[in-house]
Design an enzyme around this catalytic site. Structure first.
Site, short mmCIF file in Angstrom:
data_model
loop_
_atom_site.label_atom_id
_atom_site.label_comp_id
_atom_site.label_asym_id
_atom_site.label_seq_id
_atom_site.Cartn_x
_atom_site.Cartn_y
_atom_site.Cartn_z
N GLU A 61 0.93 -1.49 -0.17
CA GLU A 61 0.07 -0.68 -0.07
C GLU A 61 0.92 1.14 0.06
O GLU A 61 0.80 2.28 -0.45
CB GLU A 61 -0.88 -0.17 1.42
CG GLU A 61 -1.39 -1.04 0.98
CD GLU A 61 -1.48 -2.12 1.62
OE1 GLU A 61 -0.46 -2.78 1.68
OE2 GLU A 61 -2.85 -3.44 1.81
N PHE A 123 -11.95 -7.39 13.43
CA PHE A 123 -10.60 -7.81 13.26
C PHE A 123 -10.41 -6.65 11.76
O PHE A 123 -11.02 -6.27 11.32
CB PHE A 123 -11.25 -9.42 12.40
CG PHE A 123 -10.21 -9.94 11.54
CD1 PHE A 123 -8.75 -9.92 12.13
CD2 PHE A 123 -10.56 -9.76 10.05
CE1 PHE A 123 -7.70 -10.59 11.04
CE2 PHE A 123 -9.16 -11.08 9.57
CZ PHE A 123 -8.07 -10.95 10.07
N GLN A 124 -9.26 -6.24 12.56
CA GLN A 124 -8.85 -5.48 11.01
C GLN A 124 -9.12 -4.00 11.24
O GLN A 124 -9.14 -3.46 10.49
CB GLN A 124 -8.46 -6.15 9.90
CG GLN A 124 -7.52 -7.31 9.43
CD GLN A 124 -7.83 -7.09 8.12
OE1 GLN A 124 -8.66 -7.26 7.18
NE2 GLN A 124 -6.39 -8.04 8.01
N LYS A 173 -17.63 -0.69 5.46
CA LYS A 173 -18.18 -2.09 5.06
C LYS A 173 -19.52 -1.69 4.33
O LYS A 173 -19.86 -1.60 3.42
CB LYS A 173 -17.60 -3.08 5.20
CG LYS A 173 -17.51 -4.35 4.22
CD LYS A 173 -16.96 -5.35 4.20
CE LYS A 173 -17.49 -6.80 3.29
NZ LYS A 173 -16.64 -7.94 3.65
N MET A 484 24.53 8.89 3.10
CA MET A 484 23.87 10.15 3.91
C MET A 484 24.09 9.91 5.35
O MET A 484 24.92 10.90 5.86
CB MET A 484 22.43 10.89 3.63
CG MET A 484 22.56 12.23 3.89
SD MET A 484 24.29 13.05 3.41
CE MET A 484 22.19 14.10 1.98
#
Ligand SMILES: Cc1ncc(C[n+]2csc(CCOP(=O)(O)OP(=O)(O)O)c2C)c(N)n1
Length: 591
Positions: A61, A123-124, A173, A484
């Site tokens: 993502e 969940f999630q 959802k 760096m």
């Protein structure tokens, strides 16, 4: 298509369909979207609109978020990314924060657990609006399907107007699956957001013109805000009318060609010495679409201490934030420039000043050891720049030394062709942002100039490039180190290596002080990037001899698909000049 007819003959749609149709209506052509349980209804809708929107599946993502930024930064249109709830959403956080700091219009859409279980540690479930509250320009948790059409309208409006930025839309959802009668004409409801664009007042424009007319040593200091306002043409016109020299921030590169006669290139910590000296010496600093970032100013009190400051910015909160302006102007920068160009006159006589700037440039150019036996990073970038000037070329970068060298040694001639995670400084930006640029600019040459540390942060997007036939090229400046940070170890920490070597560690040796020496003689390179790239289906090659470089670059540029050119470079090289953090131009390190 997605609609159903009710008894009354009005259009009924699901929340997911309304959202996707809104994307179509906002002319979104590409979306980067990674599915999961809580975002599946929106993915189902995307398939219905497949001829209008190309849905690209990134392999992470974060990659999708930066790819969406690649679209936004290269076209000026908002980029769109979608993820599922929980881990999908949290994987977007860095890309959202990055868009906020660089003022990039990004629409981030997340699935959320159904409204009935929000707050139960379902969940999630992640409270992603809470997580992102401080890093978005605005955010929505949509709780009713009737709100979807309005929220979409507002989100695009907020992301793209005023100072652009990221907007998060969290879609539970059940809201995606619920249906409602859609009112596409629904008005926006944004009482706290000024719709009218701020415009400089005529009196302010006259003040700026007078200050320019009477200045002896004027200097333009232009940044990303001018690009965001599509003000490059007006800025170039102002330079033509007045003959004033210009320096640019890392976000502003491309506003004026680096090889233009009045260019003083980039200023700041790793900017050109001549740009920083010009800021020291000017009597009028015209700051346009910039925010006096600490990487530009160093010690603020000393920055431009001999100059009167004009500051034009669309965001009122930037004015007087870091540096007090003598002429503060809250305005759309392009509008202010166009109004100014109607009345501005060239300063009475700045020939001595322009000569001074040119002498500074001549005396302190960006340079490197051209006789070095192997390939130096600066040399590789300069060669690449020379070989691509006749083509429409976009350059993206990771973060580190390679990023600064690309800013110094690539010749940029147009805005929106240089993409750098500048404010947040996010390693891993280069490859996925190049992917977005290529999706939006299919006929252009898109090159990610990357470091081996940064590249490995989103290396999985090589799969997306191969599968989606996006022929991005990667110039991998492989120094086997986090260069760096190594440079800072060398400069400020007695060269003590603290977890900055990217190869296999021999723990017995690493515990002793011999570790620095060990790195210097590394011959076995790790990992095998050619094998990795080929495993993903991309072309790949290595090059280590200077005499082979041009042919290797040509092979990369001409390759019909995505290609990784792994270039062996030393890790001992430092990016110079350097104004150490919090120090002033007087403490600039030149050698
Ligand atoms: C996500 C992230 N983690 C850590 C850092 C700190 N950091 C800045 S530059 C750098 C080294 C980058 O190494 P590499 O990508 O190989 O580029 P090089 O400097 O060697 O050119 C690190 C670790 C960062 N900017 N971003």
């Amino acid at each position: 298509m997605a609609s159903a007819e009710t008894k009354r003959g009005t259009q009924v749609m699901t929340g997911a369909d309304i959202l996707v149709k809104s994307l179509v209506d906002h002319n979104v052509e590409v979306i980067f979207a990674y599915p999961g349980g809580c975002s599946m209804p929106m993915h189902q809708s995307l398939t219905k609109y497949g001829t209008k929107i190309r849905t690209i599946l990134p392999r992470h993502e974060q990659g999708g978020g930066f790819a969406a930024q690649g679209i936004a930064r290269s076209t000026g249109r908002p980029g769109v990314v979608m993820a599922t709830s929980g881990p999908g959403a949290t994987n977007l956080v860095t890309a959202i924060a990055d868009a906020k700091l660089d003022s990039i219009p990004l629409i981030a859409i997340t699935g959320q657990v159904p409204t009935g279980v929000i707050g139960t540690d379902a969940f999630q479930e992640t409270p992603i609006v809470e997580v992102c509250r401080g890093i978005t320009k605005h955010h929505y948790l949509v709780t009713k399907v009737d709100d979807v059409a309005r929220v979409m309208k507002e989100a695009f409006h907020i992301a793209t107007t005023g100072r652009p930025g990221p907007v998060l839309i969290d879609m539970p959802k059940d809201v995606q699956m619920d249906q409602c009668h859609v009112d596409w004409e629904v008005p926006m409801n944004l009482p706290g957001y000024r719709v009218k664009k701020p415009m400089a007042q005529p009196e302010q424009i006259r003040q700026i013109a007078a200050a320019i007319k009477h200045s002896k040593r004027p200097l333009l200091y232009a940044g990303g805000g001018v690009i965001g306002a599509e003000g490059a043409v007006a800025l170039r016109k102002l330079i033509e009318l007045t003959g004033m020299p210009i320096t640019m921030t890392v976000m502003g590169l491309g506003l004026y060609p680096n090889d233009g006669p009045l260019s003083l290139d980039m200023l700041g910590m790793h900017g050109a010495a001549y740009a920083n000296y010009a800021v020291r010496d000017c009597d009028l600093l015209i700051a346009l679409g910039v925010r006096f970032d600490d990487r530009v100013t160093g010690k603020k009190e000393v920055f431009a201490q001999n100059a009167k400051i004009i500051h034009v910015d669309i965001d009122a909160s930037e004015i007087n934030k870091n540096k007090v302006a003598h002429i503060p102007v809250c305005s759309d920068v392009r509008y202010a420039l166009e109004e100014l160009n109607k009345i501005v006159e060239a300063p009475d006589d700045i020939s001595a000043w322009v000569k001074h700037c040119k002498e500074l440039k001549h005396k302190h150019p960006f340079h490197y050891d051209e006789h070095f036996d192997g390939i130096l990073q600066q040399h590789a970038i300069r060669e690449l720049s020379n070989m691509t000037q006749d083509r429409d070329t976009f350059v993206t970068v990771g973060v580190g030394q390679h990023q600064m060298w690309a800013a110094q040694f690539f010749n940029f001639r147009q805005p929106r062709h240089w993409l750098s995670s500048s404010g947040l400084g996010t390693m891993g930006f280069g490859l996925p942002s190049a992917m977005g640029v290529q999706a939006a600019n299919p006929n252009s040459l898109v090159i990610d100039i990357d470091g081996d540390g940064s590249f490995q942060m989103n290396i999985q997007e090589l799969a997306t490039l191969h599968c989606e036939k996006l022929p991005v090229k990667v110039l991998l400046l492989n120094n086997q180190h986090l260069g760096m940070v190594v440079q800072w170890e060398d400069r400020f920490m007695g060269s003590n290596r603290a977890h900055t070597y990217l190869g296999p560690i021999d723990h017995e040796e690493a515990s002793g002080i011999g570790v620095t020496e060990k790195h210097a003689i590394v011959t076995e390179r790790y990992p095998d990037f050619v094998q990795i790239a080929k495993g993903y289906g991309c072309g790949a090659a290595t090059v280590s001899k200077k005499s082979d470089l041009r042919a290797a670059l040509k092979e990369m540029i001409d390759y019909p698909g995505p290609f990784v050119l792994d270039v062996s470079v030393p890790y001992q090289e430092h990016v110079l000049p350097m104004i150490p953090s919090g120090k002033s131009v007087n403490e600039m390190i030149l050698e």
